[in-house]
Design an enzyme around this catalytic site. Structure first.
Site, short mmCIF file in Angstrom:
data_model
loop_
_atom_site.label_atom_id
_atom_site.label_comp_id
_atom_site.label_asym_id
_atom_site.label_seq_id
_atom_site.Cartn_x
_atom_site.Cartn_y
_atom_site.Cartn_z
N ASP A 54 0.81 -1.21 0.00
CA ASP A 54 0.00 0.00 0.00
C ASP A 54 0.85 1.27 0.00
O ASP A 54 2.08 1.23 0.19
CB ASP A 54 -0.96 0.01 1.20
CG ASP A 54 -0.32 -0.54 2.49
OD1 ASP A 54 0.92 -0.55 2.57
OD2 ASP A 54 -1.06 -0.94 3.38
N HIS A 70 -7.25 -4.77 10.48
CA HIS A 70 -7.06 -4.65 9.03
C HIS A 70 -5.75 -5.31 8.58
O HIS A 70 -4.79 -5.39 9.33
CB HIS A 70 -7.12 -3.19 8.55
CG HIS A 70 -5.98 -2.32 8.98
ND1 HIS A 70 -6.16 -1.04 9.46
CD2 HIS A 70 -4.63 -2.51 9.00
CE1 HIS A 70 -4.99 -0.51 9.74
NE2 HIS A 70 -4.05 -1.37 9.47
N GLU A 82 -9.79 -1.81 5.53
CA GLU A 82 -10.43 -1.44 6.79
C GLU A 82 -11.70 -2.26 7.00
O GLU A 82 -12.18 -2.91 6.06
CB GLU A 82 -10.77 0.06 6.75
CG GLU A 82 -9.55 0.97 6.60
CD GLU A 82 -8.70 1.06 7.87
OE1 GLU A 82 -8.67 0.10 8.67
OE2 GLU A 82 -8.04 2.09 8.04
N ASP A 120 -7.53 -2.45 14.44
CA ASP A 120 -8.92 -2.78 14.07
C ASP A 120 -9.00 -4.07 13.25
O ASP A 120 -10.04 -4.40 12.69
CB ASP A 120 -9.57 -1.61 13.32
CG ASP A 120 -8.89 -1.28 11.99
OD1 ASP A 120 -7.92 -1.99 11.61
OD2 ASP A 120 -9.31 -0.32 11.32
C1 F6R Z 1 1.38 -1.36 6.07
C2 F6R Z 1 0.12 -2.05 6.23
C3 F6R Z 1 -0.70 -1.95 7.47
C4 F6R Z 1 0.13 -2.21 8.73
C5 F6R Z 1 -0.75 -2.12 9.97
C6 F6R Z 1 0.06 -2.25 11.23
O1 F6R Z 1 1.94 -1.61 4.80
O2 F6R Z 1 -0.28 -2.68 5.32
O3 F6R Z 1 -1.75 -2.88 7.42
O4 F6R Z 1 0.71 -3.48 8.64
O5 F6R Z 1 -1.43 -0.90 9.97
O6 F6R Z 1 0.94 -1.16 11.33
P1 F6R Z 1 2.10 -1.14 12.42
O7 F6R Z 1 3.04 -2.21 12.05
O8 F6R Z 1 2.72 0.22 12.28
O9 F6R Z 1 1.45 -1.36 13.74
#
Ligand code: F6R
Length: 258
Positions: A67, A138, A143, A136
């Site tokens: 992403d 995801h 989301e 959450d």
């Molecule tokens: C990032 C991504 C997100 C993160 C998630 C956790 O490329 O795809 O899904 O993996 O938001 O983020 P952190 O690791 O910062 O807690």
């Protein structure tokens, strides 16, 4: 699903790096799906160390990132382009032309998303997809209420995600509201999936993903439908798993556990 519980972040990262190295040893031209965020930083550090100290070779590897924020240029310090370059790409030998990250600044998002999916397909599909998990539940930026069949597209970020990610920006209103992200359906097509999670704030999401119902309200729960998924989590992130004893029992019996 397999659940590997490690004592701390460091051990989680090293175990994940060993799995990536195993994939590259078996298939030097593997296609890797990559994640950003705080969680995989230790894994990237360990892969860089393995590259420098042990000659782990990335010269035939292709990568696709999950992403990117919409509106951030590739040299913006909070863009995922910048993150990947600083934390991983500039330290290893992946050919530049083999690196794919969604564009946050294209003038035709629909066409770009279609092209991104097509490129994954043309490169033979993703062999190993790395994932983090949002508080959450995801995966990538899918989301709650994202279609479990979704493909690469623009998503509006949830308020919880914007708040979680505000720690990387000076102010809350600097956090982008939109992201371009692989879909749940895109992720499920990877041959193998490795999800990392550490820390207490992830415990509820991990439990919901592994032991809850498959639901679009926790997009990580869709991983239950995939036949080759490994969660590598630290003790805190494993804290709400009801069947933890069982997962550890399996782990003890595993002959080639990383
Ligand atoms: C990032 C991504 C997100 C993160 C998630 C956790 O490329 O795809 O899904 O993996 O938001 O983020 P952190 O690791 O910062 O807690």
């Amino acid at each position: 699903m397999e659940i590997l519980v490690k004592d701390n972040y460091e051990q989680m990262s090293v175990a994940a790096a060993k799995l990536v190295a195993r994939t590259l040893n078996a298939k030097p031209n593997a296609v890797l799906g990559l994640a950003t965020g705080a969680t995989p930083l230790g894994l990237y550090r360990e892969l860089v160390r393995m590259h420098k100290d042990e000659g782990l070779d990335f010269s035939q590897v292709t990568t696709f990132n999950l992403d990117e924020y919409v509106g951030l240029t590739r040299n913006h310090p909070q863009s995922y382009h910048y993150f990947m370059h600083e934390n991983f790409f500039k330290h290893v030998n992946i050919p530049k032309q083999n690196i794919y990250i969604p564009s946050g600044t294209t003038d035709n998002y629909a066409a770009f998303c279609q092209w991104y999916e097509q490129r994954i397909h043309e490169c033979g599909g993703i062999d190993l997809q790395l994932l983090g998990i949002g508080s959450d539940g995801h995966i990538a930026f899918n989301e709650p209420a994202s279609s479990l069949g979704s493909r690469t597209r623009i998503k509006t970020l949830a308020r919880t995600t914007i708040q979680d990610n505000a720690r990387f920006f000076d102010t809350l209103d600097q956090v982008p509201i939109y992201a371009i992200t692989m879909g749940v359906g895109t992720i499920l097509e990877a041959r193998k999936i490795l999800l990392l999670a550490n820390g207490r704030p992830k415990a509820a999401a991990v439990a919901a993903a592994v032991e809850g119902p498959v639901t679009c309200m926790v997009t990580a729960s869709a991983l239950q439908l995939h036949r080759d998924v490994l969660f590598v989590v630290d003790r805190e992130a494993a804290g709400q798993l009801k069947m933890l004893d069982y997962y550890q029992w399996i782990q003890e019996k595993m002959v080639d556990a990383p």
